[in-house]
Write a protein that holds these residues in place. Structure first.
Motif, mmCIF file in Angstrom:
data_model
loop_
_atom_site.group_PDB
_atom_site.id
_atom_site.type_symbol
_atom_site.label_atom_id
_atom_site.label_comp_id
_atom_site.label_asym_id
_atom_site.label_seq_id
_atom_site.Cartn_x
_atom_site.Cartn_y
_atom_site.Cartn_z
ATOM 1 N N ALA A 189 -0.556 -13.529 -11.237
ATOM 2 C CA ALA A 189 -0.116 -12.227 -10.727
ATOM 3 C C ALA A 189 -0.667 -11.972 -9.332
ATOM 4 O O ALA A 189 -1.809 -12.328 -9.030
ATOM 5 N N LEU A 190 0.163 -11.356 -8.514
ATOM 6 C CA LEU A 190 -0.210 -10.936 -7.169
ATOM 7 C C LEU A 190 -0.412 -9.431 -7.161
ATOM 8 O O LEU A 190 0.504 -8.675 -7.480
ATOM 9 N N ASP A 191 -1.602 -8.987 -6.814
ATOM 10 C CA ASP A 191 -1.921 -7.566 -6.670
ATOM 11 C C ASP A 191 -1.805 -7.229 -5.199
ATOM 12 O O ASP A 191 -2.625 -7.647 -4.375
ATOM 13 N N ILE A 192 -0.770 -6.455 -4.849
ATOM 14 C CA ILE A 192 -0.558 -6.091 -3.450
ATOM 15 C C ILE A 192 -0.304 -4.588 -3.379
ATOM 16 O O ILE A 192 0.634 -4.060 -3.979
ATOM 17 N N GLU A 193 -1.196 -3.907 -2.666
ATOM 18 C CA GLU A 193 -1.208 -2.442 -2.683
ATOM 19 C C GLU A 193 -1.920 -1.931 -1.437
ATOM 20 O O GLU A 193 -2.172 -2.682 -0.491
ATOM 21 N N TYR A 194 -2.264 -0.655 -1.431
ATOM 22 C CA TYR A 194 -2.920 -0.063 -0.267
ATOM 23 C C TYR A 194 -4.221 -0.778 0.073
ATOM 24 O O TYR A 194 -4.970 -1.191 -0.810
ATOM 25 N N ASN A 195 -4.466 -0.917 1.356
ATOM 26 C CA ASN A 195 -5.645 -1.604 1.874
ATOM 27 C C ASN A 195 -6.909 -0.791 1.564
ATOM 28 O O ASN A 195 -7.066 0.324 2.059
ATOM 29 N N PRO A 196 -7.817 -1.310 0.759
ATOM 30 C CA PRO A 196 -9.020 -0.544 0.424
ATOM 31 C C PRO A 196 -10.081 -0.570 1.511
ATOM 32 O O PRO A 196 -11.080 0.144 1.413
ATOM 33 N N ILE A 256 4.381 -9.432 -9.881
ATOM 34 C CA ILE A 256 3.984 -8.611 -8.732
ATOM 35 C C ILE A 256 3.459 -7.264 -9.231
ATOM 36 O O ILE A 256 4.165 -6.511 -9.909
ATOM 37 N N TYR A 257 2.200 -7.008 -8.900
ATOM 38 C CA TYR A 257 1.562 -5.725 -9.209
ATOM 39 C C TYR A 257 1.589 -4.872 -7.948
ATOM 40 O O TYR A 257 1.081 -5.273 -6.889
ATOM 41 N N THR A 258 2.194 -3.701 -8.050
ATOM 42 C CA THR A 258 2.255 -2.804 -6.902
ATOM 43 C C THR A 258 2.582 -1.404 -7.404
ATOM 44 O O THR A 258 2.707 -1.167 -8.605
ATOM 45 N N ASN A 259 2.700 -0.480 -6.469
ATOM 46 C CA ASN A 259 3.139 0.875 -6.834
ATOM 47 C C ASN A 259 4.320 1.276 -5.974
ATOM 48 O O ASN A 259 4.559 0.700 -4.905
ATOM 49 N N TYR A 260 5.057 2.245 -6.462
ATOM 50 C CA TYR A 260 6.308 2.632 -5.814
ATOM 51 C C TYR A 260 6.100 3.018 -4.361
ATOM 52 O O TYR A 260 6.838 2.579 -3.475
ATOM 53 N N HIS A 261 5.113 3.822 -4.055
ATOM 54 C CA HIS A 261 4.950 4.356 -2.703
ATOM 55 C C HIS A 261 4.542 3.279 -1.708
ATOM 56 O O HIS A 261 5.052 3.239 -0.580
ATOM 57 N N TRP A 262 3.618 2.395 -2.099
ATOM 58 C CA TRP A 262 3.240 1.311 -1.186
ATOM 59 C C TRP A 262 4.428 0.396 -0.935
ATOM 60 O O TRP A 262 4.685 0.003 0.203
ATOM 61 N N TRP A 263 5.147 0.055 -1.976
ATOM 62 C CA TRP A 263 6.272 -0.863 -1.836
ATOM 63 C C TRP A 263 7.338 -0.282 -0.899
ATOM 64 O O TRP A 263 7.885 -0.988 -0.046
ATOM 65 N N LYS A 264 7.584 0.999 -1.038
ATOM 66 C CA LYS A 264 8.576 1.656 -0.178
ATOM 67 C C LYS A 264 8.093 1.692 1.267
ATOM 68 O O LYS A 264 8.843 1.388 2.201
ATOM 69 N N LYS A 265 6.839 2.041 1.464
ATOM 70 C CA LYS A 265 6.290 2.189 2.813
ATOM 71 C C LYS A 265 6.137 0.848 3.525
ATOM 72 O O LYS A 265 6.462 0.726 4.713
ATOM 73 N N CYS A 266 5.675 -0.173 2.805
ATOM 74 C CA CYS A 266 5.253 -1.409 3.465
ATOM 75 C C CYS A 266 6.262 -2.539 3.379
ATOM 76 O O CYS A 266 6.181 -3.488 4.187
ATOM 77 N N THR A 267 7.210 -2.477 2.436
ATOM 78 C CA THR A 267 8.256 -3.501 2.392
ATOM 79 C C THR A 267 9.633 -2.920 2.691
ATOM 80 O O THR A 267 10.610 -3.658 2.727
ATOM 81 N N GLY A 268 9.696 -1.589 2.894
ATOM 82 C CA GLY A 268 10.994 -0.959 3.080
ATOM 83 C C GLY A 268 11.785 -0.909 1.787
ATOM 84 O O GLY A 268 13.010 -0.856 1.800
ATOM 85 N N ASN A 269 11.080 -0.912 0.654
ATOM 86 C CA ASN A 269 11.703 -0.943 -0.673
ATOM 87 C C ASN A 269 12.561 -2.189 -0.848
ATOM 88 O O ASN A 269 13.690 -2.139 -1.346
ATOM 89 N N SER A 270 12.021 -3.306 -0.457
ATOM 90 C CA SER A 270 12.733 -4.581 -0.534
ATOM 91 C C SER A 270 13.163 -4.891 -1.962
ATOM 92 O O SER A 270 12.435 -4.658 -2.920
#
Length: 228
Positions: free
Chosen positions: A113-120, A155-169
């Motif tokens: 699994a890939l954890d990709i989310e807001y930069n801590p 893929i581990y992520t959240n809706y808001h990060w995915w929308k902001k950082c991938t353009g909701n790819s």
């Protein structure tokens, strides 16, 4: 999440079922040495264990957590915490697989699994990358994991990060299972392209060590998903 649907990941048929069928969790070095028999007695049927972060960190408790879960009869998998500003996706995937992110079709090993989310570590939430470069980074990571293990990563992520950082790819929805992070009573909106979540991380604490998760299906379906 009340109707039935179907999706295939890596040749595995996965049926969509009402949420809440199979409980699990995820752990990292914060949980240290986990009492796995106790976790199983409390309902744990699967766990994701943090293995690596970037290319410079490996969870020092990984062996006890990953192998201990299996010994207790818990299906387990490994995850990598991505820092896309540090090195290429392929480079981090290679490090991950070498340090615990492998997979085998034994019915006890979840896909990597890939954890990709807001930069801590910075206010640059998207790690200073454009949307296109973020998508490219994820694709590079995924391709290397697939090459080395035979499975596409969850893929581990959240809706808001995915929308902001991938353009909701929608580039990954067809062949990558979604592990959604949303601490609430419902899963809410999903990243674009995914018709449902496969795993949902719904709370940061609870009856099991670490973060609380659900698998969107029965235990038998979870075993089939693990087998590939």
């Amino acid at each position: 999440m009340t109707s039935l649907a179907a999706l295939t990941f890596g040749g595995t048929f996965l049926a969509r079922t009402p949420a809440g069928d199979t409980r699990g969790h995820d752990v990292s070095s914060h949980q240290k040495d986990v009492n796995w028999q106790k976790a199983r007695s409390k309902g744990a049927r699967f766990v994701y264990v943090k293995a690596t972060e970037s290319t410079t960190y490996r969870n020092p408790y990984f062996g006890q957590q990953y192998d201990g879960a299996r010994s207790a009869g818990i299906i387990r998998g490994a995850y990598h915490f991505a820092l896309p500003d540090k090195s290429a996706g392929r480079t981090q995937a290679s490090c991950f697989v070498r340090n615990g992110g492998a997979w085998r079709a034994d019915g006890w090993t979840l896909p990597p699994a890939l954890d990709i989310e807001y930069n801590p570590y910075s206010s640059k939430n998207c790690y200073g990358l454009s949307k296109a470069k973020t998508v490219s980074w994820i694709r590079s990571f995924s391709d290397e994991v697939r090459r080395r293990t035979g499975r596409r990563p969850v893929i581990y992520t959240n809706y808001h990060w995915w929308k902001k950082c991938t353009g909701n790819s929608t580039a990954f929805a067809g062949n990558h299972a979604l592990r959604l992070a949303r601490y609430d009573k419902s899963a809410g909106a999903l990243p674009s392209g995914w018709p449902y979540w496969t795993f949902w991380q719904y709370d940061h604490s609870g009856g099991l060590p670490g973060d609380q998760n659900l698998f969107n299906g029965s235990q038998a379906q979870l075993r089939r998903f693990a087998r590939g």
